[in-house]
Design a protein around this motif. Structure first.
Motif, short mmCIF file in Angstrom:
data_model
loop_
_atom_site.label_atom_id
_atom_site.label_comp_id
_atom_site.label_asym_id
_atom_site.label_seq_id
_atom_site.Cartn_x
_atom_site.Cartn_y
_atom_site.Cartn_z
N ASP A 6 0.84 -1.19 0.00
CA ASP A 6 0.00 0.00 0.00
C ASP A 6 0.89 1.25 0.00
O ASP A 6 1.54 1.55 1.01
CB ASP A 6 -0.89 -0.02 1.25
CG ASP A 6 -1.77 1.22 1.34
OD1 ASP A 6 -1.73 2.05 0.40
OD2 ASP A 6 -2.50 1.35 2.34
N PRO A 7 0.91 1.99 -1.11
CA PRO A 7 1.79 3.17 -1.17
C PRO A 7 1.50 4.18 -0.06
O PRO A 7 2.40 4.91 0.36
CB PRO A 7 1.49 3.78 -2.54
CG PRO A 7 0.84 2.70 -3.33
CD PRO A 7 0.16 1.80 -2.35
N THR A 8 0.25 4.24 0.43
CA THR A 8 -0.06 5.24 1.46
C THR A 8 0.62 4.92 2.79
O THR A 8 0.78 5.80 3.63
CB THR A 8 -1.58 5.38 1.72
OG1 THR A 8 -2.05 4.17 2.32
CG2 THR A 8 -2.36 5.65 0.47
N ILE A 58 3.65 4.08 3.06
CA ILE A 58 5.04 4.51 2.96
C ILE A 58 5.13 6.03 3.07
O ILE A 58 4.40 6.75 2.39
CB ILE A 58 5.65 3.99 1.65
CG1 ILE A 58 5.66 2.46 1.67
CG2 ILE A 58 7.06 4.55 1.44
CD1 ILE A 58 6.10 1.79 0.40
N ARG A 59 6.01 6.50 3.92
CA ARG A 59 6.21 7.93 4.19
C ARG A 59 4.97 8.58 4.80
O ARG A 59 4.78 9.79 4.70
CB ARG A 59 6.60 8.71 2.93
CG ARG A 59 7.97 8.32 2.41
CD ARG A 59 8.58 9.51 1.63
NE ARG A 59 9.88 9.16 1.11
CZ ARG A 59 10.15 9.00 -0.19
NH1 ARG A 59 9.22 9.17 -1.10
NH2 ARG A 59 11.36 8.70 -0.57
N LYS A 60 4.08 7.81 5.40
CA LYS A 60 2.94 8.41 6.09
C LYS A 60 3.39 8.91 7.45
O LYS A 60 3.09 10.04 7.82
CB LYS A 60 1.81 7.39 6.25
CG LYS A 60 0.57 7.95 6.92
CD LYS A 60 -0.58 6.96 6.92
CE LYS A 60 -0.25 5.72 7.71
NZ LYS A 60 -1.33 4.73 7.69
#
Lengths: 166, 573
Positions: free
Chosen positions: B314-316, B318-320
């Motif tokens: 889930d790209p969200t 990452i770096r959240k």
């Protein structure tokens, strides 16, 4: 995460044209504490798809998260950030301004300078239509304010990327 | 293209909504439905009872969703629920939010008033699609019979693919009697939903380069490893790169506990060595985690010396919460597999002992500050869990409620294999454990399934004892009774001057009699020497059993990191 400076971003979303889709997008912004400065939505040439133009602001980390979260929504087909490209943007405003006899010529002159039009004339008020980017609309509002603005309706920003020139 | 269906001939024949519903469920491989009937789904029930689907009648709709959740986690399949409109639907919300927080694949069917009444504030009408929009992966309100089959198939596809999650489908009553053609199933293609399973190879190259340079690597594994069935790949990866491993609460079971590479759980109630290792590693490879605040503690102080690699589908994620050096978007298992190939080709064996100093340091942390308790005159809850681990040989499927019982289980049951620890990690939903145990027992009829509970949370869904007894499920409930809402009391003791506001639960039912009233076997231990006999008797009884243990009232979970503090600032015993 990032203590960077906040910037305004214009995002263009292609979304399924279905009931509830706008609510998913707005709910995402409210639920996660993101900002919406303006939002415009209408069908595209393809009736199954709508374009939402959304103006938001945040630091890089927040904007990245906004774009990722939008992309994660099942009904969002594509997210484009106009920050990354050259684009044209327009706002449309309808401005109802008090038109005292001594001001009428001035109002018409300002409208002319801003390439606006008078779309309705009453005994006390003129309604003007002005399009342009945000600064232009803010500029004409600033000039008209001393005469008395009764009501304003603005569309919020819409935008499209510029085509490449040969 | 002509649609020919073997069983029905040419598909211009129209089918009722119910026929379509049941046919799609069958195509999707559903065998069990957890549910509760009501006016809006009475037609579905009327048809369902004449089929081979197993229907488990729960006693509260929240229980239906948690049971489907437990079933999904234990079996790896999609859990399915069916409830009625209005209150039936609203009762599912906590369960759905729990599954959403832990990325569990569920499809929840809610009845709805007929389409003509929607928006009229009809009897038992709620806008459940509106209510559950933020706590589902996606949801549908079917208002045209032609959309029914497509929505149902999409619901299953979305629930189980990518980062899994719950999907709700709202079914107005009139849809079930309307008719439409049912086209044959083909794989669902959604142009706006294409999860990325295969990671970018260039990114993996960068990861391998960091692995080569690292002197003090640490692997942090989470629920994503279990969901992607990547535990075997994780083990191989840790061996190949000679790295110690810690997991989040959701990752417990993804890595075996009987090796020197195992550090124990990280975070607020993590082990001393896991938290210290995170603060001192120079490379952190995080796989299938989302850096929850209970894992990171104070963000600025988290893994300050490390370059962080973050692998997640889930790209969200990452770096959240955490800045990372190398983001990798991909399925955990697939990514670990590809990394293993790269590592085998490029770096296998090159570390040969060079990480000795790192492992020595870890061993020192381990021997100085280990998980510990002292069993004296009053039963210690940790002792009950260790005894349970011993008597079940660590092979039971364990569900928990939420709070101290959950943390002690995480610390002392020593989970060695995936899909055996079923807990509400993200939402922390009390009342989860008993219904989840029911679902897990149905998924694994031959396994021992135990719900480890506190006296507070067991009372949140205790009505499901009736479900367990009705279906002859030999679920075991272990109640660690300290007559407090223990975790909140622990916070009050440590941070609120022992002002036990609202946490004292001195009046509780007699759990033994309550078990008997439901038709279950009730057992009780009040002294340490009774713990093992009670566990033995309860585990060997082929029926639903409630075992109550009167434990030390003010026992705390240690180590503990105060909320918002760096995770190296641990309160120890």
């Amino acid at each position: 995460m990032n203590q960077e400076k906040e910037e305004k971003h214009i995002l263009s979303l292609m979304v399924d044209n279905r009931p509830g889709v706008l609510s998913r997008i707005v709910g995402l912004f409210s639920g996660r504490g993101f900002n919406i400065e303006s939002l415009c939505v209408a069908e595209t040439a393809d009736a199954d798809i709508s374009r939402i133009t959304l103006v938001t602001c945040g630091d890089m980390g927040v904007i990245e998260q906004i774009k990722k979260q939008l992309n994660k929504l099942i009904n969002v087909i594509k997210v484009v950030d106009f920050m990354d490209m050259s684009f044209v943007q327009r706002d449309l405003a309808l401005i109802k301004v008090r038109a005292k006899p001594e001001h009428r010529a001035e109002i018409l002159r300002i409208t002319d300078i801003f390439r606006g039009r008078v779309v309705d004339v009453g005994s006390e008020f003129y309604t003007l239509e002005v399009t342009g980017d945000l600064e232009k609309i803010d500029a004409i509002l600033g000039l008209l304010k001393p005469m008395g603005i009764k009501e304003i309706a603005r569309t919020g920003t819409i935008a499209l990327p510029r085509e490449k020139r040969k | 293209m002509t649609f020919i269906n073997e069983s029905w001939g040419v598909c211009t024949i129209k089918r009722t909504g119910i026929e379509i519903f049941l046919k799609v469920l069958e195509e999707e491989g559903v065998d069990t439905i957890f549910g509760y009937p009501g006016a809006s789904v009475i037609d579905i029930y009327d048809a369902l009872v004449k089929t081979d689907f197993k229907h488990i009648l729960v006693r509260h709709e929240q229980g239906a969703v948690h049971a489907a959740d437990g079933y999904a986690r234990a079996s790896g399949k999609v859990g399915v629920c069916l409830v009625t409109s209005g209150p039936g639907a609203t009762n599912t919300v906590s369960g759905i939010a729990a599954a959403h927080a832990d990325s569990i694949p569920l499809v929840v069917f809610t009845g709805q008033v007929p389409t003509g009444l929607i928006g009229n504030d009809a009897f038992q009408e709620v806008d459940i699609v509106g209510i559950t929009r933020p706590c589902t992966k996606h949801n549908y309100l079917v208002t045209k019979i032609e959309d029914l089959a497509g929505s149902l198939r999409e619901a299953f596809h979305i629930a189980r693919s990518g980062r899994p999650g719950p999907v709700l489908v709202d079914l107005p009553k009139d849809m079930m009697s309307s008719k439409a053609e049912l086209k044959p199933a083909k794989s669902v293609e959604l142009k706006s939903y294409q999860p990325n399973y295969k990671p970018n190879v260039r990114q993996l190259g960068k990861v391998v380069a960091l692995i080569k340079k690292a002197k003090r690597p640490l692997i942090l594994a989470g629920g994503g490893v279990i969901l992607s069935k990547g535990a075997g790949e994780l083990r191989k990866f840790a061996e190949a790169i000679e790295s110690p491993v810690t997991t989040t609460l959701m990752g417990l079971g993804a890595f075996p506990t009987n090796t020197s590479k195992w550090l124990g759980m990280i975070g607020m109630h993590g082990t001393y060595r896991a938290n210290m290792a995170s603060a001192n590693c120079d490379l952190m490879i995080a796989v299938g985690v989302r850096f929850d605040d209970r894992v990171t503690g104070k963000i600025d102080a988290f893994a300050p010396k490390a370059k962080i690699v973050h692998i997640d589908i889930d790209p969200t994620s990452i770096r959240k919460n955490i800045s990372v050096a190398i983001p990798v978007v991909g399925d955990c298992r697939e990514t670990l597999n590809m990394l293993n190939e790269l590592v085998a080709a490029q770096v296998e064996g090159v570390f040969n002992g060079s990480r000795g100093a790192w492992f020595d340091q870890i061993e020192e942390w381990k021997s100085t500050k280990k998980l510990d308790y002292h069993q004296k005159n009053v039963i210690k809850p940790q002792y009950v869990i260790e005894a349970l681990h011993r008597l079940t040989k660590g092979e039971a499927v364990i569900t928990t409620e939420v709070g101290q019982n959950q943390m002690w289980t995480a610390q002392y049951y020593h989970f060695d294999r995936p899909n055996c620890f079923i807990t509400s990690g993200g939402l922390g939903c009390m009342g989860f454990g008993l219904p989840a145990a029911i679902g897990a027992q149905i998924a694994c009829p031959d396994r021992v399934v135990v719900d480890i509970a506190g006296d507070g949370s067991i009372q949140m869904n205790i009505q499901e004892l009736a479900t367990a007894v009705q279906y002859g499920l030999p679920v075991k409930v272990v109640i660690l009774n300290n007559q407090y809402l223990g975790m909140v009391r622990q916070w009050q003791e440590l941070f609120y001057d022992k002002c036990y506001a609202g946490t004292c639960m001195e009046h509780a039912p007699d759990f033994l009699k309550l078990a008997e009233a439901y038709g279950a076997l009730g057992l009780r231990a009040t002294r340490p020497e009774q713990v093992e006999p009670v566990l033995r008797e309860g585990l060997s009884a082929p029926r639903t059993v409630v075992m109550e243990f009167k434990v030390e009232r003010e026992e705390n979970v240690y180590p503990m990191v105060p909320a918002g503090a760096p995770i190296t600032e641990m309160l120890l015993v």
